[in-house]
Design a protein around this motif. Structure first.
Motif, short mmCIF file in Angstrom:
data_model
loop_
_atom_site.label_atom_id
_atom_site.label_comp_id
_atom_site.label_asym_id
_atom_site.label_seq_id
_atom_site.Cartn_x
_atom_site.Cartn_y
_atom_site.Cartn_z
N ARG A 1 14.29 -11.45 -10.98
CA ARG A 1 15.28 -10.98 -11.95
C ARG A 1 14.64 -10.06 -12.99
NH1 ARG A 1 16.37 -16.63 -11.99
NH2 ARG A 1 15.74 -16.78 -14.19
N THR A 2 13.43 -10.42 -13.40
CA THR A 2 12.73 -9.61 -14.39
C THR A 2 12.37 -8.24 -13.84
OG1 THR A 2 11.79 -11.62 -15.37
CG2 THR A 2 10.70 -9.52 -15.89
N ASN A 3 11.81 -8.22 -12.64
CA ASN A 3 11.42 -6.94 -12.04
C ASN A 3 12.62 -6.07 -11.73
OD1 ASN A 3 8.54 -6.95 -11.91
ND2 ASN A 3 8.64 -8.54 -10.35
N THR A 4 13.73 -6.70 -11.41
CA THR A 4 14.95 -5.93 -11.16
C THR A 4 15.41 -5.22 -12.42
OG1 THR A 4 15.64 -7.47 -9.42
CG2 THR A 4 17.34 -6.06 -10.38
N CYS A 5 15.34 -5.92 -13.55
CA CYS A 5 15.72 -5.30 -14.81
C CYS A 5 14.78 -4.15 -15.17
CB CYS A 5 15.71 -6.37 -15.92
SG CYS A 5 16.32 -5.77 -17.50
N ILE A 6 13.50 -4.36 -14.98
CA ILE A 6 12.52 -3.30 -15.25
C ILE A 6 12.80 -2.09 -14.38
CG2 ILE A 6 10.08 -2.68 -15.08
CD1 ILE A 6 9.44 -5.61 -15.78
N LEU A 7 13.09 -2.33 -13.09
CA LEU A 7 13.39 -1.24 -12.17
C LEU A 7 14.62 -0.45 -12.62
CD1 LEU A 7 13.02 0.30 -9.50
CD2 LEU A 7 14.37 -1.49 -8.39
N LEU A 8 15.67 -1.16 -13.03
CA LEU A 8 16.87 -0.47 -13.50
C LEU A 8 16.57 0.38 -14.72
CD1 LEU A 8 19.56 -3.26 -13.01
CD2 LEU A 8 19.60 -0.97 -11.98
N GLY A 9 15.69 -0.13 -15.59
CA GLY A 9 15.32 0.65 -16.76
C GLY A 9 14.60 1.94 -16.40
N ARG A 10 13.83 1.91 -15.34
CA ARG A 10 13.10 3.11 -14.92
C ARG A 10 13.99 4.06 -14.13
NH1 ARG A 10 7.33 1.27 -12.56
NH2 ARG A 10 7.03 3.53 -12.71
N LEU A 11 14.96 3.50 -13.42
CA LEU A 11 15.86 4.34 -12.62
C LEU A 11 16.98 4.94 -13.45
CD1 LEU A 11 16.34 2.17 -9.39
CD2 LEU A 11 14.88 4.18 -9.66
N GLY A 12 17.30 4.30 -14.58
CA GLY A 12 18.46 4.69 -15.36
C GLY A 12 18.62 6.19 -15.58
N PRO A 13 17.60 6.91 -16.07
CA PRO A 13 17.77 8.34 -16.33
C PRO A 13 18.14 9.16 -15.10
CG PRO A 13 15.82 7.51 -17.45
CD PRO A 13 16.29 6.42 -16.55
N VAL B 1 11.83 -5.05 -4.16
CA VAL B 1 12.25 -4.51 -5.46
C VAL B 1 11.18 -3.60 -6.04
CG1 VAL B 1 12.79 -5.11 -7.86
CG2 VAL B 1 13.81 -6.43 -5.98
N ARG B 2 9.92 -4.03 -5.96
CA ARG B 2 8.82 -3.24 -6.54
C ARG B 2 8.61 -1.91 -5.80
NH1 ARG B 2 4.44 -5.28 -5.44
NH2 ARG B 2 4.87 -7.34 -4.55
N SER B 3 8.98 -1.87 -4.53
CA SER B 3 8.73 -0.65 -3.75
C SER B 3 9.72 0.47 -4.06
CB SER B 3 8.80 -0.98 -2.25
OG SER B 3 10.14 -1.26 -1.86
N ILE B 4 10.85 0.11 -4.64
CA ILE B 4 11.94 1.09 -4.80
C ILE B 4 11.53 2.26 -5.68
CG2 ILE B 4 14.26 1.43 -5.71
CD1 ILE B 4 14.11 -0.02 -3.02
N ILE B 5 10.77 1.99 -6.72
CA ILE B 5 10.43 3.07 -7.65
C ILE B 5 9.63 4.18 -6.97
CG2 ILE B 5 8.26 2.11 -8.50
CD1 ILE B 5 11.05 3.86 -10.53
N LEU B 6 8.86 3.83 -5.93
CA LEU B 6 8.07 4.83 -5.21
C LEU B 6 8.93 5.67 -4.28
CD1 LEU B 6 4.98 2.61 -4.32
CD2 LEU B 6 5.06 4.44 -6.02
N ASP C 1 24.57 2.10 -2.77
CA ASP C 1 23.93 1.05 -1.95
C ASP C 1 22.87 0.29 -2.73
OD1 ASP C 1 25.53 2.24 -0.11
OD2 ASP C 1 23.93 3.07 1.12
N LEU C 2 21.97 1.02 -3.38
CA LEU C 2 20.88 0.37 -4.09
C LEU C 2 21.39 -0.50 -5.22
CD1 LEU C 2 17.88 -0.03 -4.74
CD2 LEU C 2 17.95 2.11 -6.05
N HIS D 1 0.82 -1.21 0.00
CA HIS D 1 0.00 0.00 0.00
C HIS D 1 0.86 1.27 0.00
CE1 HIS D 1 -3.79 -2.16 0.66
NE2 HIS D 1 -3.07 -2.98 1.41
N MET D 2 2.12 1.13 -0.36
CA MET D 2 3.02 2.27 -0.31
C MET D 2 2.59 3.38 -1.26
SD MET D 2 7.16 2.31 -0.73
CE MET D 2 7.43 1.23 0.67
N ASN D 3 1.94 3.01 -2.35
CA ASN D 3 1.52 4.05 -3.32
C ASN D 3 0.52 5.03 -2.72
OD1 ASN D 3 -0.37 1.76 -3.33
ND2 ASN D 3 -1.42 2.87 -4.93
#
Length: 588
Positions: free
Chosen positions: A476-488, A441-446, A459-460, A404-406
């Motif tokens: 592994r899949t969600n980690t790659c997706i997260l990196l793609g969103r964090l990259g910029p 992993v899913r919570s990091i983007i928020l 650290d991250l 419920h972090m969102n």
């Protein structure tokens, strides 16, 4: 004289200043309407911590109040000694020869609340009145029973509402223990304003001394009946039993008194004190769960059930907890606002601290009710307790917070995330339970917008590098997706070191969706690569996927290659424009 620490009026404040004492509170506005002939009520704040309080002020410097001094001093003495959840909470006081100041928890008079509730529907108002009446009855049963005392001043003016909406019994001006100071009680009772108006038939017939031969609660029980009439029938006169020859209440006097309550109401107003229903008997009838005339009116009240469920929640079985939480969820929208935010919400947050399977059900309720909390108080009442829960070792609590972090992430600030949430959250990357690792992993983007540079670029990324080798393919899949969103948002040097190796690793993953995620991550971060890097590192990493055995991967690979080639074509076009000048330079 007992010079303590709490004073209110200008005259007394001056006296205190001359004596060198410091006032532990400051006064704000006067909140009572003047209906109380003994006390003036003020809002105030404690000087040491700024918390809200109320201050009762009695000043006998005027001759009209000189004879009320014993009442004010008795109220202070008895309130100081009487501690019960349903009794007004005493905090501090000062008395002089002619003044008394009592500091209590912040409250407001019941009379003001009654005016507010007069516009509610009959059902809502009845439910609220019965709940409040239940709390006052519990307090009276305590005063009459374990305290062996008579309150002697049960009326609307003696009841107050706490910030959580709960009714509190005050008005201890005439409270006396029959064994200790009954003679003083007679003096106090006869001195109360309008004392004979609320007196029971036996007192009107034989005077106050007649109470000595009866149970301590007979006067209070009768006054409880009159109070009940005042609450449900505010426009009605006092019931006919208050005047000679004191007949029992007829059916025509029921008015808005609930039918289930009316038989007990009549017994409270029984002119014969020996046959009169006591406050304890009234409470027992109200809490009886067996169906019957004149019983169960408290037990069937929704707010009473909610309070009982909150008080016993941690001792309940999982089935009982689930049933109770469903009740809260179904009726939350009908709760009085102050009851929801001041009583239910803190209890639910407290229950979260114990974790368990209920956490997933409790947290949505907390966030739902939290929407009614004033923006200025949201951080203190909601965010602060939730942040503390990240330190809980209970996995159910951790999952609920992440799921419920969102709903609350936008209320978090950088310092809170960096100093309080991240140190506890990062342990989820190494949890032995896969669902916790994936949820982390899913919570990091928020939370990422509030990460410090150190967390984001060091650290991250160390944690995510390990997550790319996790045994669970979905992680592994969600980690790659997260990196793609964090990259910029990564630092310039970090992008060049991390992104291509991370996504290239994903393209070699045996899980098809991880390979697709790697291609999509390359595409999402296209602006992070310089053209030379795109041509020499990215395209060579992506091109083998064109012949992947899975069509889903091949299709995505062709899209990626097409996107990269278009960008390179645009770049190369700028290089072609420079060739004539270069050739001219060579000929020269």
């Amino acid at each position: 004289m007992d010079y303590l620490r709490t004073l209110g009026s200008a005259a007394v404040s001056s006296l205190v200043q001359k004596s060198g004492l410091n006032l532990p509170f400051t006064l704000a506005g006067k909140v009572d309407d003047g209906s109380n002939e003994i006390w003036s009520l003020y809002d105030g704040t404690k000087r040491d911590d700024g918390s809200p309080v109320s201050v009762f002020e009695f000043d006998a410097n005027s001759s009209s109040k000189r004879n009320l001094i014993p009442l004010a001093k008795n109220a202070l003495r008895k309130l100081r000694a009487t501690r019960h959840p349903d009794v007004l909470k005493f905090m501090d006081a000062v008395e002089t020869d002619t003044t008394v100041h009592i500091m209590t928890e912040r409250i407001r008079p019941l009379k003001a609340a009654l005016q507010t509730w007069s516009s509610k529907s009959q059902r809502e108002r009845e439910e609220w009145l019965l709940w409040g009446l239940h709390r006052i009855t519990v307090a009276l049963a305590f005063v009459n029973g374990p305290c062996a005392s008579t309150h002697g001043n049960v009326r609307v003016q003696s009841i107050f509402i706490s910030p959580s909406g709960e009714w509190k019994l005050g008005g201890f001006e005439a409270l006396s223990n029959h064994k200790d100071d009954m003679n003083g009680y007679y003096v106090c009772s006869s001195s109360l304003p309008e004392s004979m108006k609320y007196a029971s038939p036996e007192v009107k017939k034989g005077g106050w001394m007649v109470l000595k031969d009866h149970d301590p609660g007979v006067l209070d029980s009768y006054a409880l009946g009159i109070l009940l009439n005042s609450l449900f029938n505010p426009s009605f006169p006092l019931p006919p039993t208050t005047d000679p020859p004191h007949p029992p209440p007829p059916a025509s006097s029921q008015g808005a008194v609930p039918s289930a309550l009316f038989p007990s109401y009549k017994r409270l107003l029984n002119p014969n004190p020996r046959g009169r229903l006591t406050s304890k008997g009234f409470l027992d009838l109200g809490m009886a769960e067996t169906a019957g005339e004149g019983s169960g009116f408290f037990a069937n009240n929704n707010l009473v059930k909610i309070c009982a469920g909150l008080d016993n929640f941690n001792l309940s079985s999982d089935t009982e907890k689930s049933t109770f939480l469903r009740r809260v969820n179904m009726s939350a929208s009908s709760f009085p606002p102050e009851f929801a935010t001041g009583r239910v919400l803190p209890s639910l947050i407290s229950a979260l601290e114990f974790g368990g399977a209920s956490a997933a059900t409790i947290l949505p309720l907390v966030l739902q009710m939290g929407k009614n909390v004033a923006p200025a108080d949201y951080s203190t009442q909601i965010i602060t307790p939730l942040v503390k829960l990240f330190a809980s070792p209970d996995r159910g609590t951790r999952m609920a917070l992440i799921d419920h972090m969102n709903e609350y992430a936008d209320k978090l600030d950088k310092k809170t995330v960096t100093d309080k949430i991240w140190p506890n959250l990062q342990t989820g990357f190494t949890d032995t339970v896969a669902v916790i690792r994936e949820a982390t992993v899913r919570s990091i983007i928020l939370l990422a917008p509030n990460f410090s540079d150190r967390i984001m670029n060091n650290d991250l990324l160390r944690h995510l590098a390990k997550m790319q080798s996790d045994p669970e393919p979905s992680i592994r899949t969600n980690t790659c997706i997260l990196l793609g969103r964090l990259g910029p948002n990564l630092g310039y040097n970090t992008k060049r070191k991390v992104l291509v190796p991370a996504f290239s690793r994903a393209l070699k993953d045996p899980f098809v969706h991880a390979r697709v995620a790697g291609l999509m991550a390359f595409m999402a971060t296209i602006d992070c690569y310089e053209e030379e890097e795109l041509a020499t590192k990215v395209l060579p990493s992506v091109s083998p996927s064109i012949v992947d055995k899975e069509k889903l991967v091949r299709d995505q690979a062709f899209k990626a290659v097409e996107l990269f080639l278009k960008k390179l074509e645009s770049y190369v076009a700028t290089l072609v424009c420079c060739l004539p000048l270069l050739a001219q330079d060579v000929n020269i």
